[in-house]
Enzyme design. Structure first.
Site, PDB file in Angstrom:
ATOM      1  N   ASP A 283      -4.074   4.797  -3.245  1.00 30.35           N
ATOM      2  CA  ASP A 283      -2.302   4.828  -2.972  1.00 30.35           C
ATOM      3  C   ASP A 283      -2.206   6.254  -3.061  1.00 30.35           C
ATOM      4  O   ASP A 283      -2.968   6.951  -2.309  1.00 30.35           O
ATOM      5  CB  ASP A 283      -2.217   4.088  -4.239  1.00 30.35           C
ATOM      6  CG  ASP A 283      -0.471   4.258  -4.062  1.00 30.35           C
ATOM      7  OD1 ASP A 283       0.049   3.395  -3.177  1.00 30.35           O
ATOM      8  OD2 ASP A 283       0.317   4.884  -4.687  1.00 30.35           O
TER       9      ASP A 283
ATOM     10  N   TYR B 188       7.408  10.508  -4.331  1.00 27.58           N
ATOM     11  CA  TYR B 188       7.820   9.806  -3.080  1.00 27.58           C
ATOM     12  C   TYR B 188       8.684  10.802  -2.226  1.00 27.58           C
ATOM     13  O   TYR B 188       8.717  11.043  -0.933  1.00 27.58           O
ATOM     14  CB  TYR B 188       8.469   8.534  -3.143  1.00 27.58           C
ATOM     15  CG  TYR B 188       7.324   7.623  -3.413  1.00 27.58           C
ATOM     16  CD1 TYR B 188       6.971   6.774  -2.465  1.00 27.58           C
ATOM     17  CD2 TYR B 188       6.875   7.198  -4.789  1.00 27.58           C
ATOM     18  CE1 TYR B 188       6.086   5.658  -2.734  1.00 27.58           C
ATOM     19  CE2 TYR B 188       6.037   6.293  -4.921  1.00 27.58           C
ATOM     20  CZ  TYR B 188       5.563   5.574  -4.142  1.00 27.58           C
ATOM     21  OH  TYR B 188       4.497   4.391  -4.159  1.00 27.58           O
TER      22      TYR B 188
ATOM     23  N   HIS C  57      -4.739  -3.995  -3.886  1.00 24.17           N
ATOM     24  CA  HIS C  57      -4.242  -2.894  -3.959  1.00 24.17           C
ATOM     25  C   HIS C  57      -4.875  -2.223  -5.290  1.00 24.17           C
ATOM     26  O   HIS C  57      -5.137  -0.878  -5.233  1.00 24.17           O
ATOM     27  CB  HIS C  57      -2.670  -2.677  -3.829  1.00 24.17           C
ATOM     28  CG  HIS C  57      -2.181  -1.198  -3.857  1.00 24.17           C
ATOM     29  ND1 HIS C  57      -2.274  -0.712  -2.815  1.00 24.17           N
ATOM     30  CD2 HIS C  57      -1.664  -0.643  -4.857  1.00 24.17           C
ATOM     31  CE1 HIS C  57      -1.501   0.524  -2.947  1.00 24.17           C
ATOM     32  NE2 HIS C  57      -1.267   0.601  -4.010  1.00 24.17           N
TER      33      HIS C  57
END
Length: 426
Positions: free
Chosen positions: A226, A345, A402
């Protein structure tokens, strides 16, 4: 858009071994100051301080009071996890959290490995540093930096660490033994959040590189998923010396329409919020432990296996224990870092992502990639080679999604050792 999907959907298995300097294009190794106010005129304290996770009855009582006051909206009939976290199953989570989950016991588990903090660029950076309990015969432990992503934490690596530091005791060949360093990204867990705008993946990569130098490692491996995969890529672009990534591509990519629709529409809503207005949703999540749990645990369901959205319980307990899931939630709740974690982000993707220098830059160091079949989007080997020019290991993993280090620690550990073996035989 492809890089955006790659970042949010693909568990990048990235491992680097730093050797001689490459003449390829590199990112400038600059400096920064992310603490409050201007940089002080005195030199930064570079000491490494032991740290211990702690809790209190007051903290636990406050949590339980907030949980008791949770207002739950009933789910639609037969909606499973198609509308998000099913509130019927959320009631089970709440009951377990109140009556069975023992945070004090989990704090003891967290303290099983040595924790430390050190100041870098004005921020207190937290990390665990785990050395093999016994010196391996005939080899020196290899330093391995492991970097988490969102909505994970350093705790993701607790199950894989024994396979890496004590491989012989866990059924693995002891040819490769590691000492493992797992930092918390600034603004996550016990690492201090930036006081200033702009702390992105490149700045984080520089901070972690400085951390490894401070620990005395000029050469080290790195693994990340990630955000961790992007941070590791940036380290290779800052100091490019050697980098590791991981008829089947067709099976994993198709049907394209379903894959793209699922990845970009069903699973990207959170990303658009966090890329634009992270502090707004952060206010709600930082005030409600139940809301925080639903928001994060939904990702542990659908990002582990997309088919889990068809189950009433989201399949969460098929791959994880409630203790592990709630421990990760507690690392966000007790530190109050959900908002600062979401800001990562905006700092990285809140502008023209494709215009950022490091996204245009190729990686010219040996790379290995592990392709887990339940990732939201599969990345074929040929696609990776456009950016990672020396892909020496590409593995189709038999299972996993993930959160691979927590879900399939032995599989990932074996693939790390496979990459290291290939690299050292070159």
């Amino acid at each position: 858009m492809w890089l955006e999907i790659l970042l949010t959907s693909v568990l990048g298995f990235v491992i680097y071994w730093f050797v001689s300097r490459d003449k390829e294009e590199t990112l400038p190794l600059e400096d920064g100051w992310w603490g409050p106010g201007p940089r002080p005129p005195t030199q930064e304290d570079e000491s490494i301080r032991p740290f211990k996770v702690e809790t209190s009855d007051e903290e636990i009582n406050d949590l339980h009071q907030r949980i008791e006051k949770a207002r739950i909206t009933p789910p639609l009939e037969d909606s499973h996890f198609h509308y998000g976290f099913n509130s019927n199953y959320l009631k089970k989570i709440i009951s377990y959290w109140q009556n069975e989950f023992d945070w004090k016991k989990q704090v003891e588990i967290l303290n099983r490995y040595p924790h430390f903090k050190t100041k870098i660029e004005g921020l207190d950076i937290h990390f665990i540093h785990v050395k093999p309990p016994q010196q391996p015969h005939g080899c020196t432990p290899k330093p391995l930096l492991m970097v988490h992503g969102w909505p994970g934490s350093f705790y993701e690596f607790y199950k894989i660490i024994p396979f890496l530091t004590e491989p012989k005791n866990h059924g693995l060949n002891d040819e490769h033994v590691f000492e493992v360093i797992c930092p918390s990204i600034p603004g996550y867990g016990f690492s201090e959040a930036s006081s200033k705008k702009g702390l992105n993946s490149v700045a984080t990569a520089r901070i972690f590189y400085k951390l490894m130098l401070r620990l005395g490692f000029q050469e080290f491996y790195i693994q990340g998923g990630d955000w961790g995969s992007l941070i590791c890529t940036n380290i290779a672009q800052l100091v490019p010396r050697l980098f590791g990534f991981t008829k089947r591509d067709v099976e994993l990519l198709y049907p394209v329409k379903e894959k793209i629709f699922y990845s970009t529409l069903r699973e990207s809503g959170y990303m658009h919020i966090q890329c634009t207005k992270p502090d707004t949703v952060g206010c709600a999540l930082n005030d409600s432990p139940v809301g925080l749990a639903a928001y994060i645990l939904e990702k542990f369901s659908t990002w582990t296996n997309a088919e889990f959205r068809n189950l009433e319980d989201g399949g969460l307990e098929r791959k994880f224990s409630l203790d592990d899931l709630l421990t990760n939630i507690m690392l966000y709740w007790t530190t109050g870092t959900i908002t600062s974690s979401q800001r990562f982000y905006k700092e990285n993707m809140g502008q023209n992502f494709l215009a950022i220098q490091h996204e245009r830059m190729k990686v010219h160091v040996p790379t290995g990639f592990a392709a887990f079949p339940c990732e939201l989007l599969h990345v074929p080997e040929k696609w990776l080679k456009f950016k990672y020019r020396k892909l020496i290991s590409y593995s189709y993993m038999p299972r996993g999604g993930h959160f691979a280090a927590l879900e399939e620690p032995e599989l990932l550990a074996r693939d790390i050792c496979k990459f290291v073996g290939l690299l050292e035989r070159q």
